[in-house]
Design an enzyme around this catalytic site. Structure first.
Site, PDB file in Angstrom:
ATOM      1  N   ASP A 219       0.823  -1.207   0.000  1.00 38.97           N
ATOM      2  CA  ASP A 219       0.000   0.000   0.000  1.00 38.97           C
ATOM      3  C   ASP A 219       0.860   1.261   0.000  1.00 38.97           C
ATOM      4  O   ASP A 219       0.573   2.228  -0.732  1.00 38.97           O
ATOM      5  CB  ASP A 219      -0.921  -0.014   1.221  1.00 38.97           C
ATOM      6  CG  ASP A 219      -2.272   0.617   0.921  1.00 38.97           C
ATOM      7  OD1 ASP A 219      -2.559   0.848  -0.258  1.00 38.97           O
ATOM      8  OD2 ASP A 219      -3.023   0.874   1.872  1.00 38.97           O
ATOM      9  N   ASP A 265      -9.017  -2.003   2.431  1.00 43.28           N
ATOM     10  CA  ASP A 265      -8.735  -1.435   3.747  1.00 43.28           C
ATOM     11  C   ASP A 265      -9.784  -1.832   4.772  1.00 43.28           C
ATOM     12  O   ASP A 265      -9.647  -1.508   5.953  1.00 43.28           O
ATOM     13  CB  ASP A 265      -8.668   0.089   3.646  1.00 43.28           C
ATOM     14  CG  ASP A 265      -7.577   0.544   2.688  1.00 43.28           C
ATOM     15  OD1 ASP A 265      -6.541  -0.132   2.635  1.00 43.28           O
ATOM     16  OD2 ASP A 265      -7.776   1.547   1.978  1.00 43.28           O
TER      17      ASP A 265
END
EC number: 3.4.23.-
Length: 486
Positions: A219, A265
């Site tokens: 990420d 997420d």
């Protein structure tokens, strides 16, 4: 795996004001707070209810609801696969027309979204059906091959109530396909998230740390190092993110200035939080300490992400803040309670449940068959209780039926050699092997074949044998004289 970011040019309004050269009016603080608060609430709902449903899913026996267990090997490969997928989508959007790619993806997620939403609302809709509702059972089965080589590809069981839920979900699917409305997008996104937390199971805490650590690097790299993730998030018109308009108070349901949060997420920390809930249940202390700790850690991490994103006006990798919080807080609680070893040794899978006994080690057999026979002889030397026999069966000879094995016994059995190489003695040696190793045909109790091999390999001295034979001859002679006298 999109990160939480504020995107004023997302969705159907991308070609609106930007194309005409006009500027959007800035969102009010109330609208921004409403958007971020709604994203936070929508992220918490699938994690909480998905974790609760993951416990029932692990204990269930329905083949269509069996969870998919993620091993440490899968967790190590997942960031690499996700990176290749993200880069491939980025190249597709650069080379081919964005309109045709989104059309194909919309059809694909249209089908997946209907199935996911139907599975999500099915437990809630069952409460509204009357008791006399004709609920027929159906099964969708696709197999490959025939005979012994037949392999199941799809085995899905459903009933008439599921068909009703499927029809209601299809209405939402058509609405999304025609309008791409942000409410329909969020309904599909919530369904995907809840099903992911429910059906994706980590087998232990170490695997969860590997997965979260790898995606933490993934990420950070794709958000801060390149513009790949932000570009794909803006171009990808599919329900893989939750969106909420920041100008909802000004424009109502037709608002177009969206803040977004990627489903990755939500799902990735969510399956780790669900694992800690199953670990809490395995402790049998009637407390969910680790679940509530990790749930509070997720709220703290996501709130910190939104705060920093709002301050710096730049897209933030949410896992940069979620991973340390979701792993660090439960580990600190385990250190304080002295349960770190129990946490990292806990195993969770579809076959091994917290409430079922588990075999933690397997017995090992070592040594030759002769040494095993000696150990069995010593263990069985104590007094034994004999079963009461049927009087009609007393005096009847009992035959032990043993099928001789096909392999050559001389290359398998190392027991002391028996006199005479007859079939009876080969059967005795085969019985000795099976009973020594606990294989097929083994029965509890004394192994007469082992005893026979032991006694024949350790004969008594010649004097004792001679005396025994003489005593036997004298006893027979005395019995004969008594008969004659009578």
């Amino acid at each position: 795996m999109d990160s939480a970011l504020s995107d004023p040019h997302n969705g159907s309004a991308e070609g609106g004001g930007a194309a005409n050269g006009t500027t959007r009016p800035p969102s009010t603080p109330e609208g921004i707070a409403l958007a971020y608060g709604s994203l936070l609430l929508m992220a918490l709902l699938p994690i909480f209810f998905g974790a609760l449903r993951s416990v029932r899913c692990a204990r269930g026996k329905n083949a269509s609801d069996m969870p998919e267990t993620i091993t440490s090997r899968d967790a190590a490969r997942f960031p690499i696969i996700a990176s290749c997928t993200l880069l491939g989508l980025y190249l597709f959007f650069k080379i081919f027309s964005q309109e045709y790619i989104n059309l194909l993806l919309s059809m694909y997620f249209f089908v997946l979204g209907i199935l996911a939403l139907s599975h999500t609302i099915s437990p809630f809709m069952n409460k509204f059906f009357p008791a006399n509702f004709p609920n027929r059972q159906y099964q969708l089965l696709f197999t490959q091959g025939s005979g012994e080589n037949k392999e199941e590809i799809i085995n899905y069981e459903f009933d008439a109530k599921d068909l009703v839920c499927l029809g209601l979900s299809s209405i939402v699917g058509v609405w999304y396909l025609l309008r791409k409305h942000w409410i329909a997008n969020n309904l599909f996104g919530l369904a995907f998230s809840l099903n992911g937390v429910e059906l994706l199971h980590l087998n232990n805490v170490s695997t969860g740390c590997i997965l979260l650590g790898g995606l933490f690097i993934y990420d950070v790299f794709w958000v801060f190092g390149t513009n790949v993730m932000v570009t794909v998030a803006k171009s990808f018109e599919a329900p893989i993110k939750l969106v909420f308009p920041q100008d909802l108070l000004e424009k109502g349901l037709e608002a177009d200035n969206f803040a977004m949060l990627g489903l990755g997420d939500i799902v990735i920390p969510g399956i780790f939080i669900a694992l800690l809930l199953r670990f809490d249940i395995s402790l049998k202390k009637n407390t969910h300490t680790y679940f509530y700790t990790s749930f509070a850690a997720y709220i703290f991490g996501l709130g910190l992400t939104i705060f920093i994103m709002h301050i710096f006006k730049h897209a933030q990798p949410a896992l940069l803040y979620l991973v340390p919080a979701c792993i660090g807080f439960p580990v600190l609680v385990a250190l304080a309670k002295g349960e770190v070893t129990e946490m990292f040794s806990y195993e969770s899978s579809a076959e091994i449940l917290p409430h079922t006994p588990r075999l933690t080690h397997f017995p090992t057999v070592s040594g030759s068959p002769a040494s095993l026979a000696d150990s069995m002889q010593q263990k069985l030397a104590g007094p034994r209780r004999r079963r009461p026999q049927n009087p009609s069966a007393i005096g009847r000879s009992k035959k032990l039926k043993v099928n001789p094995p096909k392999p050559n016994l001389s290359s398998i059995c190392r027991c002391p050699p028996l006199p005479l190489g007859t079939t009876r003695h080969r059967k005795r040696r085969a019985t000795c092997l099976r009973r020594a190793y606990g294989g097929a045909g083994a029965k509890p109790g004394r192994c007469w074949a082992v005893n026979a091999s032991y006694e024949e390999s350790n004969p008594k001295d010649a004097a004792a044998v001679t005396e025994g034979s003489k005593e036997g001859t004298e006893a027979l002679a005395s019995k004969g004289l008594e008969k004659k006298e009578k």
